[in-house]
Design a protein around this motif. Structure first.
Motif, PDB file in Angstrom:
ATOM      1  N   LYS A 217      41.557  10.075  62.318  1.00 40.76           N
ATOM      2  CA  LYS A 217      42.741   9.508  63.002  1.00 40.76           C
ATOM      3  C   LYS A 217      44.025  10.158  62.474  1.00 40.76           C
ATOM      4  O   LYS A 217      44.962  10.411  63.241  1.00 40.76           O
TER       5      LYS A 217
ATOM      6  N   THR B 230      37.635  -2.894  51.985  1.00 38.17           N
ATOM      7  CA  THR B 230      38.208  -3.470  53.208  1.00 38.17           C
ATOM      8  C   THR B 230      37.576  -4.835  53.493  1.00 38.17           C
ATOM      9  O   THR B 230      38.273  -5.788  53.873  1.00 38.17           O
TER      10      THR B 230
ATOM     11  N   SER C 252      30.554   0.528  58.688  1.00 38.30           N
ATOM     12  CA  SER C 252      30.520   0.522  57.224  1.00 38.30           C
ATOM     13  C   SER C 252      31.190  -0.747  56.694  1.00 38.30           C
ATOM     14  O   SER C 252      30.627  -1.472  55.860  1.00 38.30           O
ATOM     15  N   VAL C 253      32.383  -1.048  57.206  1.00 39.01           N
ATOM     16  CA  VAL C 253      33.099  -2.255  56.780  1.00 39.01           C
ATOM     17  C   VAL C 253      32.261  -3.494  57.110  1.00 39.01           C
ATOM     18  O   VAL C 253      32.130  -4.407  56.291  1.00 39.01           O
TER      19      VAL C 253
ATOM     20  N   SER D 232      24.872  -2.926  68.173  1.00 42.16           N
ATOM     21  CA  SER D 232      23.796  -2.454  69.052  1.00 42.16           C
ATOM     22  C   SER D 232      22.519  -3.090  68.531  1.00 42.16           C
ATOM     23  O   SER D 232      22.280  -3.080  67.310  1.00 42.16           O
TER      24      SER D 232
ATOM     25  N   ASN E 243      20.127  -2.129  65.666  1.00 44.37           N
ATOM     26  CA  ASN E 243      20.488  -2.311  64.251  1.00 44.37           C
ATOM     27  C   ASN E 243      20.195  -3.719  63.722  1.00 44.37           C
ATOM     28  O   ASN E 243      20.563  -4.047  62.594  1.00 44.37           O
TER      29      ASN E 243
ATOM     30  N   ARG F  65      26.511  -6.127  71.128  1.00 46.14           N
ATOM     31  CA  ARG F  65      27.936  -5.764  71.214  1.00 46.14           C
ATOM     32  C   ARG F  65      28.372  -5.529  72.661  1.00 46.14           C
ATOM     33  O   ARG F  65      29.559  -5.490  72.960  1.00 46.14           O
TER      34      ARG F  65
ATOM     35  N   VAL G 238      41.321  -5.232  61.131  1.00 47.64           N
ATOM     36  CA  VAL G 238      41.418  -3.991  60.352  1.00 47.64           C
ATOM     37  C   VAL G 238      42.360  -2.984  61.015  1.00 47.64           C
ATOM     38  O   VAL G 238      42.653  -1.943  60.438  1.00 47.64           O
TER      39      VAL G 238
ATOM     40  N   VAL H 250      44.268  -6.461  57.107  1.00 49.14           N
ATOM     41  CA  VAL H 250      43.920  -6.019  55.753  1.00 49.14           C
ATOM     42  C   VAL H 250      44.321  -4.560  55.542  1.00 49.14           C
ATOM     43  O   VAL H 250      44.256  -3.754  56.474  1.00 49.14           O
TER      44      VAL H 250
ATOM     45  N   GLY I 278      42.799  -1.911  53.164  1.00 49.62           N
ATOM     46  CA  GLY I 278      41.608  -1.890  52.326  1.00 49.62           C
ATOM     47  C   GLY I 278      41.621  -0.833  51.246  1.00 49.62           C
ATOM     48  O   GLY I 278      40.759   0.042  51.239  1.00 49.62           O
TER      49      GLY I 278
ATOM     50  N   SER J 174      26.030   5.875  64.138  1.00 52.10           N
ATOM     51  CA  SER J 174      25.625   4.472  64.205  1.00 52.10           C
ATOM     52  C   SER J 174      24.967   4.017  62.903  1.00 52.10           C
ATOM     53  O   SER J 174      23.926   4.557  62.512  1.00 52.10           O
ATOM     54  N   ALA J 175      25.586   3.038  62.259  1.00 58.87           N
ATOM     55  CA  ALA J 175      24.986   2.352  61.097  1.00 58.87           C
ATOM     56  C   ALA J 175      24.611   3.310  59.964  1.00 58.87           C
ATOM     57  O   ALA J 175      23.664   3.057  59.226  1.00 58.87           O
TER      58      ALA J 175
HETATM   59  N1  LIG Z   1      42.767  -1.603  57.609  1.00 56.62           N
HETATM   60  C1  LIG Z   1      42.102  -0.834  56.783  1.00 56.62           C
HETATM   61  O1  LIG Z   1      42.471  -0.658  55.622  1.00 56.62           O
HETATM   62  C2  LIG Z   1      40.827  -0.180  57.229  1.00 56.62           C
HETATM   63  C3  LIG Z   1      39.916   0.277  56.271  1.00 56.62           C
HETATM   64  C4  LIG Z   1      38.704   0.821  56.694  1.00 56.62           C
HETATM   65  C5  LIG Z   1      38.451   0.942  58.052  1.00 56.62           C
HETATM   66  N2  LIG Z   1      39.386   0.540  58.938  1.00 56.62           N
HETATM   67  C6  LIG Z   1      39.109   0.633  60.383  1.00 56.62           C
HETATM   68  O2  LIG Z   1      37.985  -0.195  60.601  1.00 56.62           O
HETATM   69  C7  LIG Z   1      37.207   0.326  61.668  1.00 56.62           C
HETATM   70  C8  LIG Z   1      35.768   0.426  61.162  1.00 56.62           C
HETATM   71  O3  LIG Z   1      35.678   1.408  60.161  1.00 56.62           O
HETATM   72  P1  LIG Z   1      34.241   1.822  59.595  1.00 56.62           P
HETATM   73  O4  LIG Z   1      34.397   2.931  58.652  1.00 56.62           O
HETATM   74  O5  LIG Z   1      33.542   0.615  59.159  1.00 56.62           O
HETATM   75  O6  LIG Z   1      33.599   2.363  60.954  1.00 56.62           O
HETATM   76  P2  LIG Z   1      32.241   3.101  61.250  1.00 56.62           P
HETATM   77  O7  LIG Z   1      31.235   2.814  60.193  1.00 56.62           O
HETATM   78  O8  LIG Z   1      32.511   4.519  61.568  1.00 56.62           O
HETATM   79  O9  LIG Z   1      31.832   2.362  62.619  1.00 56.62           O
HETATM   80  C9  LIG Z   1      30.775   2.807  63.389  1.00 56.62           C
HETATM   81  C10 LIG Z   1      30.066   1.580  63.925  1.00 56.62           C
HETATM   82  O10 LIG Z   1      30.973   0.843  64.733  1.00 56.62           O
HETATM   83  C11 LIG Z   1      30.195   0.010  65.565  1.00 56.62           C
HETATM   84  N3  LIG Z   1      30.954  -0.326  66.771  1.00 56.62           N
HETATM   85  C12 LIG Z   1      31.773   0.475  67.498  1.00 56.62           C
HETATM   86  N4  LIG Z   1      32.319  -0.217  68.532  1.00 56.62           N
HETATM   87  C13 LIG Z   1      31.828  -1.485  68.449  1.00 56.62           C
HETATM   88  C14 LIG Z   1      32.031  -2.667  69.221  1.00 56.62           C
HETATM   89  N5  LIG Z   1      32.810  -2.674  70.298  1.00 56.62           N
HETATM   90  N6  LIG Z   1      31.382  -3.782  68.825  1.00 56.62           N
HETATM   91  C15 LIG Z   1      30.584  -3.797  67.746  1.00 56.62           C
HETATM   92  N7  LIG Z   1      30.351  -2.696  66.987  1.00 56.62           N
HETATM   93  C16 LIG Z   1      30.964  -1.561  67.336  1.00 56.62           C
HETATM   94  C17 LIG Z   1      28.966   0.825  65.891  1.00 56.62           C
HETATM   95  O11 LIG Z   1      27.928  -0.104  65.838  1.00 56.62           O
HETATM   96  P3  LIG Z   1      26.504   0.079  66.571  1.00 56.62           P
HETATM   97  O12 LIG Z   1      25.924   1.303  65.942  1.00 56.62           O
HETATM   98  O13 LIG Z   1      25.765  -1.165  66.213  1.00 56.62           O
HETATM   99  O14 LIG Z   1      26.755   0.230  68.033  1.00 56.62           O
HETATM  100  C18 LIG Z   1      28.876   1.878  64.764  1.00 56.62           C
HETATM  101  O15 LIG Z   1      27.726   1.718  63.964  1.00 56.62           O
HETATM  102  C19 LIG Z   1      37.842   1.662  62.046  1.00 56.62           C
HETATM  103  O16 LIG Z   1      38.679   1.492  63.149  1.00 56.62           O
HETATM  104  C20 LIG Z   1      38.663   2.015  60.824  1.00 56.62           C
HETATM  105  O17 LIG Z   1      39.750   2.871  61.116  1.00 56.62           O
HETATM  106  C21 LIG Z   1      40.567  -0.032  58.567  1.00 56.62           C
END
Ligand SMILES: NC(=O)c1ccc[n+]([C@@H]2O[C@H](COP(=O)([O-])OP(=O)(O)OC[C@H]3O[C@@H](n4cnc5c(N)ncnc54)[C@H](OP(=O)(O)O)[C@@H]3O)[C@@H](O)[C@H]2O)c1
Length: 350
Positions: free
Chosen positions: A48, A132, A173-174, A195, A198, A213, A260, A281, A283, A338-339
């Protein structure tokens, strides 16, 4: 003689193209460690920043928030770490503390030793995701948290027995770390969206119900109501408009919704159902206002991992060290991961 030059993955300018290039090896200041980074994980924020030109104003910039490796040098006043220790830590948005490089600086008070049941690659999947999850739910000191009592602090385990929590995006991951912390905190119903392929994985972390989802917003809200009529805490680990709006519908009056990403909830929805707290948050355990909770978490992290109370994300190892990261970030941008957490080994850079 200490190494003075290393390779890093550089973003030369805003919206620029990634390049691998030489940079100086940083020197640890008081309270810090120099770590030879053997594994670093990729996060959505990394692509991003490059695609949207957000957050970073100083270039060339090194990104990356997750690191695991070996302590190479120790700054003044650090106790409890020795050269050669295997450690895990979270990076920060300044070049010496970034993790897409071969050597980086860690703040020792928010660094943990890696126990022998976790590989260095697995350890790299932990810091940003866990922070996070932990800070969004359990930070008693900073704004931007549901301020629940932390399960890693004495007296915290099982405290929320009988309560329900909903976690959007359990496979992220979060989301994976949020499910695990919710289980430790004792929530009786841990309802998540993902999904359905998972489901088993998320159940192994502690999810009691995994909902598709792809359900419509209305169907999802109805399904949750059948399982848990009152939900005081909702954690939206995805935080798109399409998840935030049903998340707001689900949280009970007086309850808290953790986001997030910035709030995109319909204004009309909020005024029709007021009295629901929304928190955002940040994180990162290195942030000044998050550090105190980060310290308490990191003081227990080695033991939590050793016990298996916190399990790392599954790892997909990328080829070519730092040079393999840009391709991985493209896949994340296209929602093709994914996951699993993408991990690169900076020492294997070609
Ligand atoms: N505020 C902060 O400090 C902070 C910190 C960390 C991350 N973030 C944000 O948090 C978000 C998640 O980060 P991450 O690293 O955990 O992501 P990630 O692991 O890359 O997320 C990928 C997963 O998101 C799931 N997903 C996508 N769209 C979905 C929906 N509509 N409903 C349910 N599940 C969905 C998918 O699940 P399935 O495989 O089951 O389909 C996939 O496994 C990102 O936008 C990131 O920028 C913010």
């Amino acid at each position: 003689m200490a190494l003075t030059q290393q390779s890093a993955l550089l973003l030369p300018e805003k919206f620029g193209n990634w390049i691998v290039g030489p940079v100086e090896v940083p020197t640890p200041g008081p309270g810090q460690l120099l770590v030879k980074i053997e594994a670093t994980a990729l996060n959505p924020v990394d692509w991003k920043i490059q695609v949207y030109g957000m957050f970073i104003e100083k270039f060339p910039s090194i990104l990356g928030s997750d690191a695991a490796g070996t302590v190479d040098a120790i700054g003044e006043g650090v106790e409890g770490f020795a050269v050669g220790d295997k450690v895990v830590y979270q990076g920060f948005f300044v070049n010496p503390q970034a993790t897409f490089q071969q050597y980086g600086i860690a703040n020792a008070d928010v660094t943990a030793k890696i126990p022998s049941n976790i590989t260095v690659d697995e350890a790299a999947t932990i810091p940003l995701g866990l922070a996070t999850a932990a800070l969004g739910l359990f930070d008693l000191y900073a704004a931007g948290s549901a301020k629940l009592f932390p399960p890693w602090v004495e007296g915290g385990r099982g405290k929320y027995a009988g309560k329900a929590i909903v976690i959007f995006g359990g496979a992220s991951s979060v989301g994976q770390y949020t499910i695990q912390l919710a289980k430790l905190a004792g929530f009786s119903s841990i309802i998540t969206t993902a999904s359905l392929k998972n489901t088993e994985l998320l159940q192994s972390f502690g999810a009691t119900h995994v909902l598709d989802r792809n359900l419509s917003e209305a169907a999802l809200v109805a399904e949750v109501a059948k399982i848990a009529p009152v939900v005081e805490v909702v954690y939206d680990a995805i935080s798109l408009a399409s998840t935030q709006n049903p998340a707001y519908d689900i949280v009970a009056p007086g309850g808290t919704l953790v986001l997030v990403l910035p709030d995109q909830i319909d204004a009309a929805k909020k005024s029709a159902a007021p009295g629901k707290q929304i928190v955002n948050v940040f994180g990162n355990v290195n942030a000044p206002d998050r550090r105190k909770t980060g310290q308490t978490l990191y003081s227990k992290l080695t033991a939590l991992l050793e016990e298996g109370a916190i399990k790392p994300n599954r790892v997909e190892l990328l080829p070519n060290g730092l040079a393999g990261i840009p391709e991985g970030l493209k896949r994340m941008e296209k929602d093709q991961v994914s996951a699993v957490k993408l991990v690169a080994r900076p020492q294997e850079t070609v």
